[in-house]
Design a protein around this motif. Structure first.
Motif, short mmCIF file in Angstrom:
data_model
loop_
_atom_site.label_atom_id
_atom_site.label_comp_id
_atom_site.label_asym_id
_atom_site.label_seq_id
_atom_site.Cartn_x
_atom_site.Cartn_y
_atom_site.Cartn_z
N ARG A 1 0.84 -1.21 0.00
CA ARG A 1 0.00 0.00 0.00
C ARG A 1 0.87 1.25 0.00
N LEU A 2 2.08 1.14 0.58
CA LEU A 2 2.97 2.31 0.69
C LEU A 2 3.86 2.46 -0.53
N GLY A 3 4.60 1.40 -0.88
CA GLY A 3 5.56 1.52 -1.97
C GLY A 3 5.29 0.54 -3.09
N ARG A 4 5.56 0.98 -4.33
CA ARG A 4 5.30 0.11 -5.48
C ARG A 4 6.52 -0.72 -5.84
N SER A 5 7.64 -0.45 -5.21
CA SER A 5 8.86 -1.24 -5.45
C SER A 5 9.66 -1.26 -4.16
N THR A 6 10.58 -2.21 -4.07
CA THR A 6 11.42 -2.31 -2.87
C THR A 6 12.19 -1.01 -2.66
N ARG A 7 12.73 -0.45 -3.76
CA ARG A 7 13.52 0.78 -3.65
C ARG A 7 12.68 1.93 -3.12
N GLU A 8 11.46 2.10 -3.68
CA GLU A 8 10.61 3.20 -3.23
C GLU A 8 10.18 2.99 -1.78
N LEU A 9 9.84 1.76 -1.44
CA LEU A 9 9.43 1.45 -0.07
C LEU A 9 10.54 1.81 0.91
N LEU A 10 11.76 1.39 0.60
CA LEU A 10 12.90 1.68 1.49
C LEU A 10 13.17 3.18 1.57
N ASP A 11 13.02 3.88 0.44
CA ASP A 11 13.22 5.34 0.44
C ASP A 11 12.20 6.03 1.34
N LEU A 12 10.93 5.59 1.25
CA LEU A 12 9.89 6.20 2.08
C LEU A 12 10.11 5.91 3.56
N ILE A 13 10.51 4.67 3.87
CA ILE A 13 10.78 4.32 5.26
C ILE A 13 11.97 5.13 5.79
N GLN A 14 12.96 5.37 4.92
CA GLN A 14 14.11 6.21 5.30
C GLN A 14 13.65 7.63 5.61
N ARG A 15 12.77 8.16 4.75
CA ARG A 15 12.25 9.52 4.97
C ARG A 15 11.45 9.61 6.26
N ILE A 16 10.69 8.56 6.56
CA ILE A 16 9.93 8.53 7.81
C ILE A 16 10.90 8.54 8.99
N GLY A 17 11.96 7.74 8.89
CA GLY A 17 12.98 7.70 9.93
C GLY A 17 13.71 9.02 10.09
N ASP A 18 13.99 9.68 8.94
CA ASP A 18 14.66 10.98 8.98
C ASP A 18 13.81 12.03 9.71
N ALA A 19 12.48 11.84 9.67
CA ALA A 19 11.58 12.75 10.38
C ALA A 19 11.45 12.36 11.86
N ARG A 20 12.26 11.37 12.28
CA ARG A 20 12.25 10.83 13.65
C ARG A 20 10.88 10.25 14.01
N ARG B 1 14.21 -2.23 12.63
CA ARG B 1 15.28 -1.37 12.12
C ARG B 1 16.36 -2.21 11.45
N LEU B 2 16.66 -3.38 12.03
CA LEU B 2 17.66 -4.27 11.44
C LEU B 2 17.19 -4.75 10.07
N LEU B 3 15.92 -5.13 9.96
CA LEU B 3 15.37 -5.59 8.69
C LEU B 3 15.47 -4.50 7.63
N SER B 4 15.12 -3.26 7.99
CA SER B 4 15.21 -2.14 7.05
C SER B 4 16.64 -1.94 6.57
N THR B 5 17.59 -2.01 7.51
CA THR B 5 19.00 -1.82 7.17
C THR B 5 19.49 -2.92 6.24
N LEU B 6 19.11 -4.16 6.54
CA LEU B 6 19.54 -5.29 5.70
C LEU B 6 18.98 -5.19 4.29
N LEU B 7 17.69 -4.87 4.17
CA LEU B 7 17.08 -4.76 2.85
C LEU B 7 17.65 -3.59 2.06
N ALA B 8 17.95 -2.49 2.74
CA ALA B 8 18.57 -1.36 2.05
C ALA B 8 19.94 -1.75 1.51
N ALA B 9 20.71 -2.51 2.30
CA ALA B 9 22.03 -2.97 1.86
C ALA B 9 21.90 -3.92 0.67
#
Length: 198
Positions: free
Chosen positions: A82-101, A120-128
């Motif tokens: 529902r949030l992201g249409r691709s892994t890359r976009e999903l990870l980018d959006l989650i990063q932006r959410i994290g950047d907003a604390r 957080r570990l899962l997000s970091t692993l998938l981003a890598a």
């Protein structure tokens, strides 16, 4: 349109950490009811909802949600897609959410809760992994180009003039013929003729 479940006083609403929901369906014929009920049950005070394809880059309600984020807020969705249409976009959006604390949670994917160390570990692993995949694609593309060039394949736009036509046009210029006349005879722009060098 934002769907507000409680009309809290402005000062109280501003002072507390908010749970913001995002609901999306791909077509006007589909219904948001199931997502809205699940998000409400999970504690979402405000739900941003839209009927729009995930392939569209412009999702105004998602943009409003991202702009409204405050430190300590939580963004929830019923499922990751529902949030992201691709892994890359999903990870980018989650990063932006994290950047907003703020944190992110997917109700249908329990591992995705960035307020927990596991999430957080899962997000970091998938981003890598996504970065590794991009590097591999770049590497393969570069190797493919090198092999093709070694085989004599040329990249870029096809020249508008053949070698013979270029040599002929240069001679015509040297003989005093106007650029416009030469360009017209080859059906090219004057700039193409003006750039020719002997």
């Amino acid at each position: 349109m934002a769907y507000t479940l409680h009309n809290l006083p402005a000062k109280l609403e501003a002072s507390k950490m908010a749970t913001l929901g995002y609901a999306r369906v791909s077509t006007q014929d589909q219904h948001l009811t199931g997502q809205l009920e699940a998000l409400k049950a999970a504690g979402a005070e405000t739900i941003y909802r839209e009927k729009i394809s995930g392939a569209r880059a412009d999702r105004p309600q998602l943009a409003k949600l991202m702009a409204a984020l405050q430190p300590g807020d939580t963004v929830i969705v019923t499922k990751l897609d529902r949030l992201g249409r691709s892994t890359r976009e999903l990870l980018d959006l989650i990063q932006r959410i994290g950047d907003a604390r703020a944190s992110f949670r997917s109700l249908g994917d329990p591992l995705w809760d960035t307020s927990s160390s596991q999430g957080r570990l899962l997000s970091t692993l998938l981003a890598a992994i996504a970065e590794f995949e991009r590097d591999l694609i770049r590497e393969r593309t570069g190797d493919g180009r090198k092999r093709a060039m070694a085989d004599g394949i040329k990249f870029g736009r096809k020249p508008k003039l053949s070698d013979f036509q270029r040599a002929e046009a240069i001679k015509r210029r040297a003989a005093g013929e106007t650029l416009g006349a030469i360009a017209k005879s080859y059906a090219v722009d004057i700039s193409t003729i003006s750039r020719l060098r002997a």
